[in-house]
Design a protein around this motif. Structure first.
Motif, PDB file in Angstrom:
ATOM      1  N   GLU A  96      69.477  30.687  11.963  1.00  0.00           N
ATOM      2  CA  GLU A  96      69.715  29.183  11.837  1.00  0.00           C
ATOM      3  C   GLU A  96      71.092  28.806  11.099  1.00  0.00           C
ATOM      4  O   GLU A  96      70.472  27.615  10.487  1.00  0.00           O
ATOM      5  N   GLY A  97      71.787  29.203  10.900  1.00  0.00           N
ATOM      6  CA  GLY A  97      73.059  29.359   9.969  1.00  0.00           C
ATOM      7  C   GLY A  97      73.407  29.959   9.266  1.00  0.00           C
ATOM      8  O   GLY A  97      72.298  30.905   8.564  1.00  0.00           O
ATOM      9  N   ALA A  98      74.996  30.813   9.269  1.00  0.00           N
ATOM     10  CA  ALA A  98      74.777  32.152   8.190  1.00  0.00           C
ATOM     11  C   ALA A  98      76.446  32.476   8.564  1.00  0.00           C
ATOM     12  O   ALA A  98      77.218  31.567   9.177  1.00  0.00           O
ATOM     13  N   SER A 102      77.422  26.358  10.678  1.00  0.00           N
ATOM     14  CA  SER A 102      75.996  25.569  11.119  1.00  0.00           C
ATOM     15  C   SER A 102      75.204  26.380  11.876  1.00  0.00           C
ATOM     16  O   SER A 102      75.587  26.896  12.598  1.00  0.00           O
ATOM     17  N   ALA A 103      73.897  25.511  11.600  1.00  0.00           N
ATOM     18  CA  ALA A 103      73.075  26.346  13.216  1.00  0.00           C
ATOM     19  C   ALA A 103      74.149  26.937  14.129  1.00  0.00           C
ATOM     20  O   ALA A 103      73.659  26.906  15.168  1.00  0.00           O
ATOM     21  N   ALA A 145      76.054  41.064  10.965  1.00  0.00           N
ATOM     22  CA  ALA A 145      76.143  40.637   9.170  1.00  0.00           C
ATOM     23  C   ALA A 145      76.098  39.072   8.868  1.00  0.00           C
ATOM     24  O   ALA A 145      75.092  39.711   7.641  1.00  0.00           O
ATOM     25  N   ASP A 146      76.319  38.410   9.633  1.00  0.00           N
ATOM     26  CA  ASP A 146      76.237  37.012   8.503  1.00  0.00           C
ATOM     27  C   ASP A 146      75.032  36.838   8.420  1.00  0.00           C
ATOM     28  O   ASP A 146      74.583  36.165   7.229  1.00  0.00           O
ATOM     29  N   ALA A 147      74.153  37.336   9.709  1.00  0.00           N
ATOM     30  CA  ALA A 147      72.191  36.937   9.784  1.00  0.00           C
ATOM     31  C   ALA A 147      71.656  37.486   8.337  1.00  0.00           C
ATOM     32  O   ALA A 147      70.982  37.131   7.332  1.00  0.00           O
ATOM     33  N   ALA A 154      69.719  26.430   4.958  1.00  0.00           N
ATOM     34  CA  ALA A 154      69.346  25.277   4.135  1.00  0.00           C
ATOM     35  C   ALA A 154      68.408  24.632   4.211  1.00  0.00           C
ATOM     36  O   ALA A 154      67.537  24.574   5.303  1.00  0.00           O
ATOM     37  N   ASP A 155      68.014  23.556   3.156  1.00  0.00           N
ATOM     38  CA  ASP A 155      66.839  22.540   2.889  1.00  0.00           C
ATOM     39  C   ASP A 155      66.410  21.892   4.341  1.00  0.00           C
ATOM     40  O   ASP A 155      65.465  22.380   4.811  1.00  0.00           O
ATOM     41  N   ALA A 156      67.737  21.697   5.168  1.00  0.00           N
ATOM     42  CA  ALA A 156      67.300  20.545   6.443  1.00  0.00           C
ATOM     43  C   ALA A 156      67.517  21.283   6.711  1.00  0.00           C
ATOM     44  O   ALA A 156      66.164  21.195   8.178  1.00  0.00           O
ATOM     45  N   ASP A 157      67.851  22.652   7.954  1.00  0.00           N
ATOM     46  CA  ASP A 157      67.404  24.295   8.233  1.00  0.00           C
ATOM     47  C   ASP A 157      65.853  23.955   8.185  1.00  0.00           C
ATOM     48  O   ASP A 157      65.289  24.452   9.319  1.00  0.00           O
ATOM     49  N   ILE A 158      65.160  24.898   7.150  1.00  0.00           N
ATOM     50  CA  ILE A 158      64.467  25.389   6.327  1.00  0.00           C
ATOM     51  C   ILE A 158      63.551  24.590   6.917  1.00  0.00           C
ATOM     52  O   ILE A 158      62.319  24.589   7.562  1.00  0.00           O
ATOM     53  N   THR A 159      63.722  23.146   6.732  1.00  0.00           N
ATOM     54  CA  THR A 159      62.145  22.270   7.100  1.00  0.00           C
ATOM     55  C   THR A 159      62.439  21.700   8.516  1.00  0.00           C
ATOM     56  O   THR A 159      60.996  21.819   9.470  1.00  0.00           O
TER      57      THR A 159
END
Lengths: 471, 455
Positions: A96-98, A102-103, A145-147, A154-159
């Motif tokens: 979800e973003g790396a 962004s995701a 590799a990015d992942a 990001a806080d918003a993605d975690i939520t």
């Protein structure tokens, strides 16, 4: 019951009249199969990168496709006691973003190149699987590799993902089959055991997880030490090694602390039964678990007996519960042998009003198992294992996951072939001896059904220490 | 351009009608499943696909009959009949079909849809003569050995399948209700393949005999043999085993009039589930008819992956949906476009439904971007390559394409037809998916059941 002679007469009188067919001559003799071909699964090359990451490579150049599975030790057993699901949440966030994307941009980068990248969490492992057209392998590896090395968290993605997982956890209770497995897992490992909770957590616990804990979860366990990348497909070793060293050589995080894993609580001293209510259900789900051999206990002969019990359509359980009694759409048994524990599991869903007789019949088959299996059953199980092996190695993804399972079990790259050889070498005596100690005294039974309809009948028919649990 | 070849399958250069796609050269590959196709004098179509890379064979026998061909009051019969095909013949009674093949490492299964019933066997290559004999044996004489007991037993198994797969599966009520929501009474697709308990119980042995005599005949079947075998050996064997079975004469079908609007625009259901869900369903066009591929592309643009419109806008950005998925299924008498919607917690079905329809309307007005079209094409191309990996998938594809368009090796044709879908075609297909033309099926959680008793 009618006397046998009378029954035979009646059967004769009722036998359908068979008109002659032009095909009678051609179909008169059923062909007997010739000698069975022997299949030997291919063995991957295993080697280690400069940073300690293990690589298993199985080259297959027939189609321009490459599949890979990266396995990192850890898994949901690392979840803090008050945060079940934390590991799986962190693993889900990897996609979800790396790498500064962004995701949505990360998803676009993958899907615009027909790359599929997924993450998953088991009790003891995190897996990232990549499926790529061969010529997009390097691009896929950049994103993998990015992942792994540069997830955003990001806080918003975690939520957002936490909320989705919380909703998924709520929905899990809708499915009686999933529920039976969850209750079985909880009871088998025992309260407080690191493997007792659902890998993806519970709705209540997920609600309380905070973003800092998610970031810390990944940072403390993303290490090449103890990790393995399985690759299957259209790439050679030199190209693979170069592509991996270019991206992962600098990845030198120390390995995570291994979770402390006591043995499962299991069941001893008499059958244990758990009821879970599913009001209005037309079927009852039945799950029975018994101890079986671990991987270090030469499990193949036991597995052959498990196949005879419930591994194929004509196995004992399916024949009795489906084809003779009509209680179910299907009944299956399987042995799952791991490094820590082996479990023989029987699983079926039966007509609600037949719950007690079906469970009685099912347990009857388990009671008969120590008396052994015959040579024909063992030959059937041997054949089924070989056919499964061919099919599991047919696709690059299937082969990658078959090999990944070996990694998770701590087994060598040639273990698939070893197992087939062990199966071919086993006979009915060996398979029978392996199951001689099976006892219902160590059985855990889970019944998920309409308890108003089934509970008292089951209690009356099946002696066990019964209790009722909330879903 | 020949990129790769292996025993049994080949990747040839693009056919002339393959539209230009993205810059990924993998998309220039035209997947192919080499096949020898011929027809026996009794009408049985035979397709042979050799791949000797593993000692395995697959037999796939497709009967061109499905739930659309059931008589009134006999819903579920085509699928019940599929079960009865495993109940033994005069020559191989009882459970012999399964026992014989499993005794030597083979396995089998079958499936039934509105249009088709397909049987397949998988196993080591030494089982091929046995597989062919067993299929020929039951094609010749299944019904002679049919009894009330066999029928009664499989009726119970099928009713258990209905309970397991629909009644006790979360949201399974939707799949039972969808046919009557979409189709008018009497339409061949107006009932679920699994049928009703009542109709299953009404089935008789005479029904079995009649259905067998009508549909289970060589002229209504097609046989694929795939894998590790020598055609010079197997072709005479197929002729010997199947060639003398009488051809039969399946009745000609009259396709129903196309249906455009749903029979019931709104269906409200309840189930024992934690979250509400809604399904949108529209009629589209028959398989391979003009517009069919465009609807496939619409489904991919809307929900094919995390980069798709519905996921990005409703799940990631607006966060009003837990999940949104779009699918397109097309069959002989028409297609269905479906969207499955799970609202996020605290969001109403109606709010999320409106947002989904707004996205569809936007696609209809603006069309897809060039990047979206390229993404759909490259993923379809890669999926087609993955479809060449498994022998079973290849055997199934040969029979599916043969039955539906008369040409078994049609993977590249199918890709080309999808690649030819342009932005205008996507706009036109999306424009058909207007709110007024759809059925909406909603499932809401039942009232919370009483807490289970403790002990």
């Amino acid at each position: 019951m009618r006397p046998a002679a009378a029954a035979a007469l009646l059967a004769l009188a009722c036998a359908p009249k068979v008109p002659p067919s032009p095909a009678d001559a051609a179909l008169a003799a059923r062909p007997a199969p010739g000698p069975a071909p022997v299949y030997t699964p291919p063995v991957p090359v295993a080697y280690t990168l400069s940073n300690g990451l293990q690589v298993w490579l199985l080259e297959d150049h027939r189609l321009p496709l490459v599949d890979a599975v990266l396995l990192l030790p850890g898994g949901s057993a690392l979840d803090p006691a008050d945060e079940p699901g934390l590991t799986a949440l962190a693993d889900a966030l990897l996609l979800e973003g790396a790498g500064g994307k962004s995701a949505s941009a990360f998803a676009e980068a993958l899907e615009s190149q027909a790359l599929a990248l997924e993450s998953d969490t088991t009790g003891l492992w995190t897996t990232l699987s990549l499926a790529a057209p061969a010529e997009r392998w390097d691009a896929g590896l950049d994103l993998l590799a990015d992942a792994v090395l540069r997830p955003t968290f990001a806080d918003a993605d975690i939520t957002r993902i936490r909320e989705q997982m919380r909703m998924d956890a709520l929905q899990r209770a809708d499915d009686p089959r999933a529920l039976a497995r969850l209750v079985g897992r909880r009871a088998w490992w025992g309260p407080g055991h690191p493997l007792a909770h659902p890998t993806t957590g519970t709705a209540a616990a997920l609600e309380a997880v905070d973003p800092a804990a998610v970031r810390a979860s990944w940072a403390t366990r993303a290490s090449p030490q103890g990790s393995t990348l399985v690759v299957v497909g259209d790439i050679d070793r030199a190209a693979l090694t170069a592509s991996l060293e270019a991206r992962f050589a600098g990845w030198v995080t120390p390995p995570p602390a291994r979770p402390s894993l006591p043995p499962p609580a299991g069941v001893s001293g008499g059958t244990r039964g758990i009821f879970v209510d599913n009001p209005g259900a037309s079927q009852s789900v039945l799950l029975v678990q018994l101890p079986g051999p671990r991987l270090d206990q030469a499990p193949v002969p036991f597995d052959l007996a498990a196949v005879a019990l419930g591994g194929t359509f004509t196995s004992r359980l399916n024949r009795l519960l489906r084809e003779e009694k009509g209680y179910t759409y299907g009944a299956r048994a399987s042995l799952d042998s791991g490094p820590l524990v082996g479990v023989l599991e029987v699983f079926t869903a039966v007509r609600g009003d037949a719950t007690a007789p079906a469970l009685t019949d099912l347990l009857g088959e388990l009671r008969k198992l120590p008396a052994g299996v015959d040579a024909a059953e063992v030959r059937k199980a041997q054949g089924a294992r070989q056919t499964d092996a061919v099919e599991s190695m047919e696709t690059r993804g299937g082969a990658a996951w078959s090999l990944a399972t070996l990694v998770m079990d701590g087994r060598p790259p040639g273990a698939l072939a070893d197992d087939l050889r062990a199966a071919a070498a086993a006979d009915a005596a060996a398979a029978s001896a392996a199951v001689a100690g099976v006892s219902l005294d160590q059985a855990l039974i889970v019944v998920v059904g309409d308890l108003a309809q089934v509970k008292s009948a089951v209690e009356g028919a099946v002696p066990a220490a019964w209790s009722t649990e909330a879903p | 351009m020949l990129l790769a070849t292996l025993a049994g399958l080949a990747l040839a250069g693009p056919p002339a009608d393959l539209a230009p796609m993205s810059d990924l050269s993998v998309t220039g590959v035209a997947p192919s499943i080499p096949v020898e196709h011929y027809t026996l004098s009794n009408g049985l179509d035979v397709m042979l696909h050799v791949d000797r890379s593993a000692p395995q064979v697959v037999v796939n026998l497709w009967y061109d009959v499905g739930s659309k061909d059931e008589l009134p009051g006999r819903s579920g019969f085509a699928h019940l009949f599929e079960h009865l095909m495993f109940m033994g013949t005069t020559r191989l009674p009882g459970a012999g079909f399964d026992e014989q093949m499993e005794a030597h490492g083979g396995w089998n299964n079958a499936w039934t849809s509105e249009d088709a019933t397909d049987y397949f066997e998988v196993g080591p290559s030494n089982l091929l003569p046995l597989f062919l004999w067993m299929e020929a044996d039951r094609m010749d004489g299944l019904s002679h050995a049919m009894t009330r007991q066999k029928l009664a037993l499989q009726r119970e198994v099928v009713r258990n399948e209905r309970r397991q797969s629909d009644e006790d599966t979360p949201y399974g009520v939707v799949w039972l209700a969808l046919p009557t929501a979409l189709y008018p009474a009497g339409h061949p697709y107006a009932h679920p393949v699994i049928g009703s308990h009542e109709d299953l119980q009404a089935a008789t042995v005479q029904d079995v005999k009649d259905f067998f005599a009508t549909w289970y005949v060589p002229s209504n079947a097609s046989l694929v043999v795939a894998g590790d075998f020598d055609p010079a050996v197997i072709k005479p064997e197929i002729e010997r085993l199947f060639g003398s079975i009488p051809a039969g004469a399946p009745p000609a079908r009259t396709p129903p009039a196309p249906v455009d609007l749903p029979a019931k625009p709104l269906v409200e259901l309840t189930d024992q589930v934690a979250l509400p869900k809604a399904w949108f369903a529209w009629h589209t066009v028959p398989l391979f008819a003009p517009g069919d591929a465009a609807h496939d592309v619409v489904a991919s643009v809307l929900s094919g992956g995390r980069a798709s419109r519905l996921h990005r806008r409703l799940v990631v950005e607006a966060q009003i949906a837990q999940e949104v998925s779009a699918y397109h299924f097309s069959q002989a008498y028409g297609g269905v476009f479906l969207v499955e919607i799970t609202p996020a917690e605290g969001k109403s079905l109606e709010e999320v439904e409106a947002a989904v329809q707004a996205e569809i309307d936007r696609l209809a007005a603006e069309g897809p971007t060039a990047d979206e079209l390229a993404r759909v094409r490259v993923n379809l191309q890669t999926d087609a390559l993955r479809g060449l990996e498994s022998l079973q998938d290849r055997a199934s594809a040969l029979n599916r394409y043969f039955v539906t368009r008369g040409v078994p090796d049609s993977l590249s044709w199918d890709l080309a037809r999808t690649a030819a879908v342009d932005a205008e075609a996507v706009k036109a297909a999306a424009a058909r998916l207007a709110a007024a033309r759809r059925a909406t099926l909603r499932v809401r959680p039942e009232a919370t059941p009483a807490a289970p008793e403790g002990k």
